[in-house]
Design an enzyme around this catalytic site. Structure first.
Site, short mmCIF file in Angstrom:
data_model
loop_
_atom_site.label_atom_id
_atom_site.label_comp_id
_atom_site.label_asym_id
_atom_site.label_seq_id
_atom_site.Cartn_x
_atom_site.Cartn_y
_atom_site.Cartn_z
N GLY A 1 -30.78 1.00 43.68
CA GLY A 1 -32.02 0.59 44.33
C GLY A 1 -33.24 0.61 43.42
N GLU B 1 -35.15 -4.81 34.76
CA GLU B 1 -34.02 -4.91 33.82
C GLU B 1 -34.47 -4.60 32.39
OE1 GLU B 1 -31.08 -5.14 34.98
OE2 GLU B 1 -31.19 -6.26 36.87
N CYS C 1 -15.72 9.10 45.80
CA CYS C 1 -15.77 10.36 46.55
C CYS C 1 -16.98 10.50 47.47
CB CYS C 1 -15.72 11.55 45.58
SG CYS C 1 -17.26 11.79 44.69
ZN ZN Z 1 -17.20 10.66 42.71
#
Ligand code: ZN
Length: 200
Positions: free
Chosen positions: A26, A94, A153
């Site tokens: 973001g 950027e 995860c």
């Molecule tokens: Zn992870």
């Protein structure tokens, strides 16, 4: 959340803000949020991006939610110095793709009273500091490190992991070629790649 200094003193005081993070964190959205607030306050705003970066649109900075702001693609950071003098707020997106002169350009603008907001990838796909970003982070007055969500995860992600087999540093049309990972998952993936290389 970063809170801007809102008091307008004369003569103008400049400074450098850096928004750094991995892909999908973001950064551009945060840059646009700050620039829009300045624009609403009737401050003169200019936005620049490297002309190499033309993933979505030539003229507009387009964040992933299509919250677009007009921007000028420039071939080199020196162009920002020429085009951006006498502007209240300058946004640079950027920043990692710009040349080594970008820190000097930002410093010169800030010293002459411009608020400079720089957004960029802090690390490349190998986890190494990217282009002029480390230098910019060192000279910045304010730093915001933003995070994505790890696709493996669900923890906070800090790394941009490349999921296609391509070794050039700059990969255009790249959104589909990366996933955000946390440090632990990134290191695990890098070890797997190393094992595959050794085996093959
Ligand atoms: Zn992870």
């Amino acid at each position: 959340m970063f809170i801007e200094q809102t008091k307008r003193v004369q003569p103008r005081k400049g400074w450098i803000e850096v928004v750094a993070g991995c892909m999908f964190s973001g950064k551009t959205e945060e840059l646009i949020r700050r620039l829009k607030r300045a624009k609403i306050a009737k401050q003169q705003v200019e936005i620049f991006k490297p002309s190499i970066e033309s993933r979505y649109d030539e003229i507009n900075i387009v964040s992933h939610d299509s919250n677009a702001i007009q921007s000028t693609p420039v071939p080199a950071s020196a162009n920002i110095l020429l085009l951006g003098h006498d502007v209240d707020v300058i946004g640079i997106d950027e920043a990692q793709f710009f040349d080594d002169q970008l820190p000097y350009v930002c410093e010169t603008l800030a010293n002459s009273g411009t608020r400079v907001i720089v957004a960029g990838l802090d690390m490349d796909y190998l986890g190494k500091p990217f282009g002029p970003m480390p230098h910019l982070l060192a000279i910045a007055d304010y730093i915001s490190k933003v995070h994505a969500i790890c696709m493996n995860c669900g923890d906070l992600a800090t790394h941009s992991h490349r999921i296609v087999n391509e070794s050039s540093l700059i990969l255009l049309g790249e959104k589909e070629s990366y996933i955000p990972l946390c440090r632990t998952c990134f290191v695990k993936e890098q070890k797997l790649i190393q094992l595959e290389l050794n085996a093959g």
